[in-house]
Scaffold this motif. Structure first.
Motif, PDB file in Angstrom:
ATOM      1  N   ASP A 172       0.841  -1.199   0.000  1.00 21.24           N
ATOM      2  CA  ASP A 172       0.000   0.000   0.000  1.00 21.24           C
ATOM      3  C   ASP A 172       0.880   1.254   0.000  1.00 21.24           C
ATOM      4  N   PRO A 173       0.658   2.186  -0.942  1.00 23.59           N
ATOM      5  CA  PRO A 173       1.472   3.416  -0.988  1.00 23.59           C
ATOM      6  C   PRO A 173       1.440   4.215   0.316  1.00 23.59           C
ATOM      7  N   GLU A 174       0.370   4.091   1.083  1.00 17.42           N
ATOM      8  CA  GLU A 174       0.297   4.791   2.371  1.00 17.42           C
ATOM      9  C   GLU A 174       1.341   4.272   3.345  1.00 17.42           C
ATOM     10  N   ASN A 175       1.821   3.054   3.110  1.00 17.68           N
ATOM     11  CA  ASN A 175       2.830   2.450   3.977  1.00 17.68           C
ATOM     12  C   ASN A 175       4.242   2.855   3.594  1.00 17.68           C
ATOM     13  N   CYS A 176       4.394   3.640   2.519  1.00 23.58           N
ATOM     14  CA  CYS A 176       5.708   3.953   1.983  1.00 23.58           C
ATOM     15  C   CYS A 176       6.115   5.402   2.264  1.00 23.58           C
ATOM     16  N   ALA A 177       7.388   5.579   2.559  1.00 25.89           N
ATOM     17  CA  ALA A 177       7.963   6.913   2.751  1.00 25.89           C
ATOM     18  C   ALA A 177       8.921   7.178   1.598  1.00 25.89           C
ATOM     19  N   SER A 178       8.894   8.395   1.081  1.00 25.28           N
ATOM     20  CA  SER A 178       9.794   8.762  -0.013  1.00 25.28           C
ATOM     21  C   SER A 178      11.153   9.202   0.542  1.00 25.28           C
ATOM     22  N   TYR A 179      12.122   9.226  -0.341  1.00 27.63           N
ATOM     23  CA  TYR A 179      13.458   9.717   0.009  1.00 27.63           C
ATOM     24  C   TYR A 179      13.367  11.140   0.571  1.00 27.63           C
ATOM     25  N   GLN A 180      12.589  11.990  -0.100  1.00 27.37           N
ATOM     26  CA  GLN A 180      12.457  13.386   0.328  1.00 27.37           C
ATOM     27  C   GLN A 180      11.820  13.498   1.720  1.00 27.37           C
ATOM     28  N   GLU A 181      10.824  12.665   1.995  1.00 30.21           N
ATOM     29  CA  GLU A 181      10.193  12.677   3.322  1.00 30.21           C
ATOM     30  C   GLU A 181      11.189  12.263   4.404  1.00 30.21           C
ATOM     31  N   ILE A 182      12.000  11.274   4.096  1.00 29.56           N
ATOM     32  CA  ILE A 182      12.984  10.812   5.077  1.00 29.56           C
ATOM     33  C   ILE A 182      14.039  11.886   5.321  1.00 29.56           C
ATOM     34  N   ILE A 183      14.547  12.493   4.261  1.00 27.32           N
ATOM     35  CA  ILE A 183      15.535  13.570   4.412  1.00 27.32           C
ATOM     36  C   ILE A 183      14.953  14.703   5.259  1.00 27.32           C
ATOM     37  N   ALA A 184      13.720  15.112   4.974  1.00 26.36           N
ATOM     38  CA  ALA A 184      13.083  16.196   5.738  1.00 26.36           C
ATOM     39  C   ALA A 184      12.931  15.812   7.209  1.00 26.36           C
ATOM     40  N   GLY A 185      12.534  14.585   7.489  1.00 24.89           N
ATOM     41  CA  GLY A 185      12.389  14.120   8.869  1.00 24.89           C
ATOM     42  C   GLY A 185      13.711  14.062   9.608  1.00 24.89           C
ATOM     43  N   ILE A 186      14.769  13.658   8.909  1.00 23.01           N
ATOM     44  CA  ILE A 186      16.107  13.622   9.515  1.00 23.01           C
ATOM     45  C   ILE A 186      16.559  15.043   9.850  1.00 23.01           C
ATOM     46  N   GLN A 187      16.356  15.961   8.931  1.00 25.93           N
ATOM     47  CA  GLN A 187      16.779  17.350   9.155  1.00 25.93           C
ATOM     48  C   GLN A 187      16.024  17.987  10.324  1.00 25.93           C
ATOM     49  N   LYS A 188      14.758  17.640  10.482  1.00 25.84           N
ATOM     50  CA  LYS A 188      13.952  18.186  11.581  1.00 25.84           C
ATOM     51  C   LYS A 188      14.176  17.426  12.893  1.00 25.84           C
ATOM     52  N   LYS A 189      14.961  16.340  12.810  1.00 28.44           N
ATOM     53  CA  LYS A 189      15.239  15.479  13.964  1.00 28.44           C
ATOM     54  C   LYS A 189      13.955  14.898  14.560  1.00 28.44           C
ATOM     55  N   GLU A 190      12.994  14.594  13.676  1.00 23.28           N
ATOM     56  CA  GLU A 190      11.709  14.045  14.100  1.00 23.28           C
ATOM     57  C   GLU A 190      11.588  12.554  13.805  1.00 23.28           C
ATOM     58  N   LEU A 191      12.425  12.044  12.948  1.00 21.54           N
ATOM     59  CA  LEU A 191      12.278  10.702  12.420  1.00 21.54           C
ATOM     60  C   LEU A 191      12.922   9.647  13.311  1.00 21.54           C
ATOM     61  N   ILE A 192      12.279   8.501  13.398  1.00 21.62           N
ATOM     62  CA  ILE A 192      12.885   7.304  13.981  1.00 21.62           C
ATOM     63  C   ILE A 192      13.025   6.314  12.831  1.00 21.62           C
ATOM     64  N   VAL A 193      14.259   5.925  12.527  1.00 20.33           N
ATOM     65  CA  VAL A 193      14.520   4.943  11.482  1.00 20.33           C
ATOM     66  C   VAL A 193      14.881   3.631  12.160  1.00 20.33           C
ATOM     67  N   VAL A 194      14.102   2.597  11.865  1.00 19.45           N
ATOM     68  CA  VAL A 194      14.355   1.264  12.405  1.00 19.45           C
ATOM     69  C   VAL A 194      14.873   0.402  11.265  1.00 19.45           C
ATOM     70  N   ASP A 195      16.143   0.026  11.372  1.00 14.96           N
ATOM     71  CA  ASP A 195      16.779  -0.816  10.362  1.00 14.96           C
ATOM     72  C   ASP A 195      16.620  -2.267  10.805  1.00 14.96           C
ATOM     73  N   VAL A 196      15.966  -3.078   9.975  1.00 11.46           N
ATOM     74  CA  VAL A 196      15.654  -4.450  10.371  1.00 11.46           C
ATOM     75  C   VAL A 196      16.653  -5.476   9.824  1.00 11.46           C
ATOM     76  N   ARG A 197      17.782  -4.994   9.293  1.00 10.33           N
ATOM     77  CA  ARG A 197      18.829  -5.906   8.840  1.00 10.33           C
ATOM     78  C   ARG A 197      19.631  -6.414  10.040  1.00 10.33           C
ATOM     79  N   SER A 198      20.441  -7.426   9.807  1.00  6.23           N
ATOM     80  CA  SER A 198      21.315  -7.921  10.865  1.00  6.23           C
ATOM     81  C   SER A 198      22.447  -6.912  11.094  1.00  6.23           C
TER      82      SER A 198
END
Length: 118
Positions: free
Chosen positions: A2-28
């Motif tokens: 579902d596209p609602e479940n997806c974040a764009s590169y631009q959204e992630i960059i903006a969230g990082i810059q605002k220090k609002e984002l939590i990124v959970v990396d599910v790799r080992s």
């Protein structure tokens, strides 16, 4: 997915810059060590096999284990990431089943992230 479940590169960059984002990396941890990660103030490594248990923890246990406050179920700044987007899509299903209805993932994963312009 579902596209609602997806974040764009631009959204992630903006969230990082605002220090609002939590990124959970599910790799080992080994995968991350070998290839890198999305640089973010609130970045967590929770391997895919541990996601459901982690987000089922009480707030104090989560903070003790991961070093940040447990995201709230209504948080829209919760982004999951993996190597290609497949495992982060699985993580979305896990956390949505726990009530995290606004959580999203980055389709294409870190492999795509490395190809994006800075």
């Amino acid at each position: 997915m579902d596209p609602e479940n997806c974040a764009s590169y631009q959204e992630i960059i903006a969230g990082i810059q605002k220090k609002e984002l939590i990124v959970v990396d599910v790799r080992s941890p080994h995968e991350i060590e070998g290839s890198g990660k999305i640089e973010c103030d609130r970045w967590l490594n929770i391997p895919i096999a541990e996601v459901k248990n982690a987000f089922s923890m009480d707030d104090d246990s989560f903070k003790s284990k991961y070093g940040i406050a447990k995201p709230k179920k209504e948080d829209s700044d919760l982004i999951f990431n993996c190597g290609s987007g497949k495992r982060s899509g699985m993580a979305i299903n896990d956390v949505k089943s726990l009530g995290y209805t606004k959580a999203r993932h980055y389709p294409g994963g870190y492999g795509k992230w490395k190809q994006e312009p800075l």
